[in-house]
Design a protein around this motif. Sequence first.
Motif, PDB file in Angstrom:
ATOM      1  N   GLY A   1       0.881  -1.180  -0.432  1.00 16.44           N
ATOM      2  CA  GLY A   1       0.539   0.028  -0.024  1.00 16.44           C
ATOM      3  C   GLY A   1       0.710   1.550   0.189  1.00 16.44           C
ATOM      4  N   ASP A   2       0.236   2.291  -0.020  1.00 20.44           N
ATOM      5  CA  ASP A   2       0.924   3.391  -0.322  1.00 20.44           C
ATOM      6  C   ASP A   2       0.166   4.586   0.974  1.00 20.44           C
ATOM      7  N   ASP A   3       0.754   5.245   1.817  1.00 18.21           N
ATOM      8  CA  ASP A   3       0.408   5.901   2.539  1.00 18.21           C
ATOM      9  C   ASP A   3       0.838   7.408   2.888  1.00 18.21           C
ATOM     10  N   THR A   4       1.213   7.822   1.377  1.00 23.10           N
ATOM     11  CA  THR A   4       1.746   9.148   1.668  1.00 23.10           C
ATOM     12  C   THR A   4       0.466  10.693   1.170  1.00 23.10           C
ATOM     13  N   TRP A   5       1.351  12.043   2.252  1.00 23.78           N
ATOM     14  CA  TRP A   5       0.587  12.396   2.894  1.00 23.78           C
ATOM     15  C   TRP A   5       0.649  13.866   2.866  1.00 23.78           C
ATOM     16  N   THR A   6       0.669  15.042   2.237  1.00 27.77           N
ATOM     17  CA  THR A   6       1.097  16.756   2.143  1.00 27.77           C
ATOM     18  C   THR A   6       0.149  17.160   3.396  1.00 27.77           C
ATOM     19  N   ASP A   7       0.781  17.799   3.673  1.00 29.30           N
ATOM     20  CA  ASP A   7       0.457  19.151   4.835  1.00 29.30           C
ATOM     21  C   ASP A   7      -0.238  19.923   3.719  1.00 29.30           C
ATOM     22  N   PRO A   8      -1.317  20.657   3.997  1.00 28.37           N
ATOM     23  CA  PRO A   8      -1.270  22.050   2.689  1.00 28.37           C
ATOM     24  C   PRO A   8      -0.802  22.531   3.570  1.00 28.37           C
ATOM     25  N   ASP A   9       0.244  23.375   3.750  1.00 25.48           N
ATOM     26  CA  ASP A   9       0.686  24.313   4.472  1.00 25.48           C
ATOM     27  C   ASP A   9       1.505  25.350   3.474  1.00 25.48           C
ATOM     28  N   GLY A  10       1.870  26.379   3.606  1.00 31.93           N
ATOM     29  CA  GLY A  10       3.275  27.156   2.868  1.00 31.93           C
ATOM     30  C   GLY A  10       4.602  26.575   3.018  1.00 31.93           C
ATOM     31  N   ALA A  11       5.382  27.015   1.950  1.00 34.95           N
ATOM     32  CA  ALA A  11       5.860  25.991   1.273  1.00 34.95           C
ATOM     33  C   ALA A  11       7.077  26.602   2.500  1.00 34.95           C
ATOM     34  N   SER A  12       7.085  26.888   3.468  1.00 30.85           N
ATOM     35  CA  SER A  12       8.557  27.201   3.909  1.00 30.85           C
ATOM     36  C   SER A  12       8.515  26.368   5.860  1.00 30.85           C
ATOM     37  N   ALA A  13       6.838  26.187   5.950  1.00 34.99           N
ATOM     38  CA  ALA A  13       6.587  25.933   7.187  1.00 34.99           C
ATOM     39  C   ALA A  13       6.892  24.329   6.951  1.00 34.99           C
ATOM     40  N   ILE A  14       6.546  23.771   6.027  1.00 35.35           N
ATOM     41  CA  ILE A  14       6.381  22.323   5.174  1.00 35.35           C
ATOM     42  C   ILE A  14       7.934  22.257   5.128  1.00 35.35           C
ATOM     43  N   ALA A  15       8.719  22.980   4.967  1.00 35.21           N
ATOM     44  CA  ALA A  15      10.511  23.043   4.387  1.00 35.21           C
ATOM     45  C   ALA A  15      10.894  22.688   6.458  1.00 35.21           C
ATOM     46  N   VAL A  16      10.420  23.338   7.532  1.00 31.64           N
ATOM     47  CA  VAL A  16      10.080  23.085   8.512  1.00 31.64           C
ATOM     48  C   VAL A  16      10.039  22.126   9.299  1.00 31.64           C
ATOM     49  N   ARG A  17       9.028  22.306   9.110  1.00 30.36           N
ATOM     50  CA  ARG A  17       7.946  20.563   9.379  1.00 30.36           C
ATOM     51  C   ARG A  17       9.445  19.658   8.967  1.00 30.36           C
ATOM     52  N   GLU A  18       9.505  19.341   7.575  1.00 34.24           N
ATOM     53  CA  GLU A  18      10.535  18.184   7.081  1.00 34.24           C
ATOM     54  C   GLU A  18      11.762  18.294   7.756  1.00 34.24           C
ATOM     55  N   ALA A  19      12.278  19.228   8.477  1.00 35.21           N
ATOM     56  CA  ALA A  19      13.394  19.324   8.688  1.00 35.21           C
ATOM     57  C   ALA A  19      13.685  18.931   9.957  1.00 35.21           C
ATOM     58  N   LEU A  20      12.626  19.596  10.911  1.00 35.93           N
ATOM     59  CA  LEU A  20      12.335  18.602  12.289  1.00 35.93           C
ATOM     60  C   LEU A  20      12.054  17.698  12.104  1.00 35.93           C
ATOM     61  N   GLN A  21      11.578  16.949  11.405  1.00 39.60           N
ATOM     62  CA  GLN A  21      11.119  15.684  11.311  1.00 39.60           C
ATOM     63  C   GLN A  21      12.282  14.331  11.207  1.00 39.60           C
ATOM     64  N   SER A  22      13.473  15.260  10.163  1.00 38.43           N
ATOM     65  CA  SER A  22      14.583  14.424  10.404  1.00 38.43           C
ATOM     66  C   SER A  22      14.970  14.189  11.275  1.00 38.43           C
ATOM     67  N   LEU A  23      14.968  15.064  12.590  1.00 36.41           N
ATOM     68  CA  LEU A  23      15.830  15.285  13.831  1.00 36.41           C
ATOM     69  C   LEU A  23      15.479  13.859  14.493  1.00 36.41           C
ATOM     70  N   ARG A  24      16.229  13.291  15.450  1.00 34.52           N
ATOM     71  CA  ARG A  24      16.471  12.512  16.270  1.00 34.52           C
ATOM     72  C   ARG A  24      14.876  13.121  17.512  1.00 34.52           C
ATOM     73  N   GLU A  25      14.541  12.339  17.437  1.00 34.56           N
ATOM     74  CA  GLU A  25      13.045  12.323  18.610  1.00 34.56           C
ATOM     75  C   GLU A  25      13.003  13.333  19.627  1.00 34.56           C
ATOM     76  N   GLU A  26      14.080  13.012  20.092  1.00 36.10           N
ATOM     77  CA  GLU A  26      13.899  13.639  21.850  1.00 36.10           C
ATOM     78  C   GLU A  26      14.992  15.390  21.238  1.00 36.10           C
ATOM     79  N   GLN A  27      15.453  15.210  19.659  1.00 35.93           N
ATOM     80  CA  GLN A  27      16.461  17.263  20.159  1.00 35.93           C
ATOM     81  C   GLN A  27      14.810  17.291  18.871  1.00 35.93           C
ATOM     82  N   ARG A  28      13.978  16.871  18.783  1.00 35.79           N
ATOM     83  CA  ARG A  28      12.750  17.701  17.861  1.00 35.79           C
ATOM     84  C   ARG A  28      12.170  18.347  19.376  1.00 35.79           C
TER      85      ARG A  28
END
Length: 165
Positions: free
Chosen positions: A85-112
Amino acid sequence: MDEELAGFCRREHRRLVAALSLVCGSVPLAEDLAQETFARVCKDWNRIRTMESPIGYTHRIGLNLARSTFRRKAIERRVMARLGGDDTWTDPDGASAIAVREALQSLREEQRRVLVLRHFLGYSVAETADLLSMPVGTVKTHAARGLAHLRELLGTPVTAEGIHA
């Protein structure tokens, strides 16, 4: 619902949703987690209201719910991968907010979690350490490494204001 509890929920709702959206990377999920958080706060309000930091405890509930959700989602992704299956989904926020959220998601959970508490919600190092049940030095290390990683990923200086994006 007593007026003190209603006021508490009104004051903290927006901050909790915003913080959880940074931790989770999804505003709709953050709203669901915040709703569950406040349901739990309402249930135990008589005990929570007497705590040293009802706000901090509320954020801790939200972060714990997010952690449980991450675990559940990881299991769902493994099952979907096995089933093709495919469970991809994109957030409809602005590009900069998405970039920050994606960058935060790349951190270890504790760092985030440390960065959201420290730089988005404005907790001190000591308060963050208490909320996450970790030593102050560990909070400082997670914050420094997390910010360095965000700077590297985003290619720009990251400040507390940048995390608000």
